[in-house]
Design an enzyme around this catalytic site. Structure first.
Site, PDB file in Angstrom:
ATOM      1  N   SER A   1       0.833  -1.200   0.000  1.00  0.00           N
ATOM      2  CA  SER A   1       0.000   0.000   0.000  1.00  0.00           C
ATOM      3  C   SER A   1       0.872   1.256   0.000  1.00  0.00           C
ATOM      4  O   SER A   1       1.704   1.423  -0.897  1.00  0.00           O
ATOM      5  CB  SER A   1      -0.933  -0.053   1.218  1.00  0.00           C
TER       6      SER A   1
ATOM      7  N   HIS B   1      -7.262  -5.117  -1.368  1.00  0.00           N
ATOM      8  CA  HIS B   1      -6.056  -4.445  -0.883  1.00  0.00           C
ATOM      9  C   HIS B   1      -5.425  -5.140   0.327  1.00  0.00           C
ATOM     10  O   HIS B   1      -4.204  -5.316   0.394  1.00  0.00           O
ATOM     11  CB  HIS B   1      -6.401  -2.996  -0.528  1.00  0.00           C
TER      12      HIS B   1
END
Length: 339
Positions: free
Chosen positions: A97, A312
């Protein structure tokens, strides 16, 4: 000497994110078992990085940072420390991320430097360079509301700090009602309930979110509002150099010497890259991924594995990440170490 691997967490996270699935499932344990010297990074402002030599937590100057400062100062300091302490000549970088954003910004802006040259490979899990197609309702809302201006007017400079009491309450909620257990991190990033160990939800929310600065969230909001082009910019301070009370304030002219924040030149990257991406990632949207692939030097991309069903957080907390993702990470590192 054991090869060194540096792990860098994502937005609103901390180093604990990497280990929450435990031995046999979390990447750091697998790396250590394979003989690697594993180092964790914590960026300024999270629960583990709240000390300063001169500034107090209540001082707005303490929180005057975004991921620009993390990439320009925090990451080089952490990599340098790991290399000096271990005595290694090179380091493998693994980011998730926002950790991938820091990695890309660092190797792009430090291309040709001795330290960047010692990064043997940058392995990017759910890489984020552009977020113009982001499908995260909380992040879209923050962008539309001009968070930095609103929070500053209210006197807030820290965003989503880790509060032990609230974390414990969330943990109790998870035990009683797992279906209701979605904290702000999951809401922003997205997650796949079928690929998470529901019994570990209390553990996840005990450690997330870990906090950041309002300015950092504002930087992300600026990126969301940016037109859909392959441009990754520094934080935009604006062009007004005086406040309403006629006191000095940071502005682009003073900080950068120009009206518009400079760009990070991702095409200048001279390091080997490995990408792991997800088709259901609402923060690292596949359309933004395509923009990123257009500007990254393709000859430096050693491997790109795409998982159509991954979101994610699957890359750090997915119950099948060890088999589907980390096995490839270890294979890549093994080949590079042997070469």
């Amino acid at each position: 000497m054991r090869p060194v691997v540096h792990l860098q967490h994502g937005l609103l996270g901390s180093a604990t994110d990497w280990v929450l699935n435990g031995p046999g499932f979390s990447l750091p344990f697998l790396l250590a078992d394979a003989g690697y010297d594993v180092w964790f990074g914590n960026v300024r402002g999270n629960i583990f990085s709240r000390n300063h030599t001169s500034l107090q937590l209540l001082d707005p100057k303490f929180w005057a940072f975004s991921w620009d400062e993390m990439a320009a100062r925090d990451l080089p300091a952490m990599l340098t420390y790991a290399l000096l302490a271990s005595g290694a000549s090179e380091v493998a970088y693994v980011g998730h991320s926002q950790g991938t954003t820091l990695g890309l910004a660092f190797v792009a802006s430090h291309a040709g430097s001795e330290l960047a040259a010692r990064v043997k490979v940058a392995i990017l899990l759910a890489p984020v360079a552009f977020v113009t197609h982001v499908d995260s309702i909380p992040l879209l809302t923050l962008a539309q509301l001009n968070t930095d201006q609103i929070f500053t007017l209210l006197g807030f400079h820290e965003f989503m700090p880790s509060i032990e009491v609230l974390a414990r309450l969330e943990g109790q909620l998870c035990r009683l009602q797992p279906a209701l257990c979605v904290n702000i991190l999951a809401a922003i990033c997205g997650y796949n309930p079928s690929n998470l160990d529901q019994a570990r939800l209390p553990t996840y929310v005990n450690y997330t979110p870990s906090g950041t600065s309002v300015q950092n969230m504002a930087h992300w909001s600026q990126a969301v509002r940016q037109p859909g082009e392959a441009v990754m910019r520094h934080y935009d301070y604006g062009t007004s150099c005086r406040t309403l009370l006629d006191t000095p304030r940071p502005c682009n002219q003073a900080v950068y010497g120009q009206l518009v924040p400079p760009q990070y030149n991702l095409s200048a990257i001279d390091n080997s890259l490995v990408l792991f991406t997800g088709g259901q990632d609402r923060l690292a949207d596949p359309r933004d991924l395509q923009l990123m692939l257009q500007v990254l030097p393709s000859h430096h991309i050693l491997l790109h594995q795409h998982f159509p069903d991954y979101e994610h957080l699957d890359f750090i907390w997915g119950i099948n990440a060890a088999h589907r993702v980390y096995s490839s990470v270890l294979e890549v590192l093994g080949k590079l170490h042997d070469s």
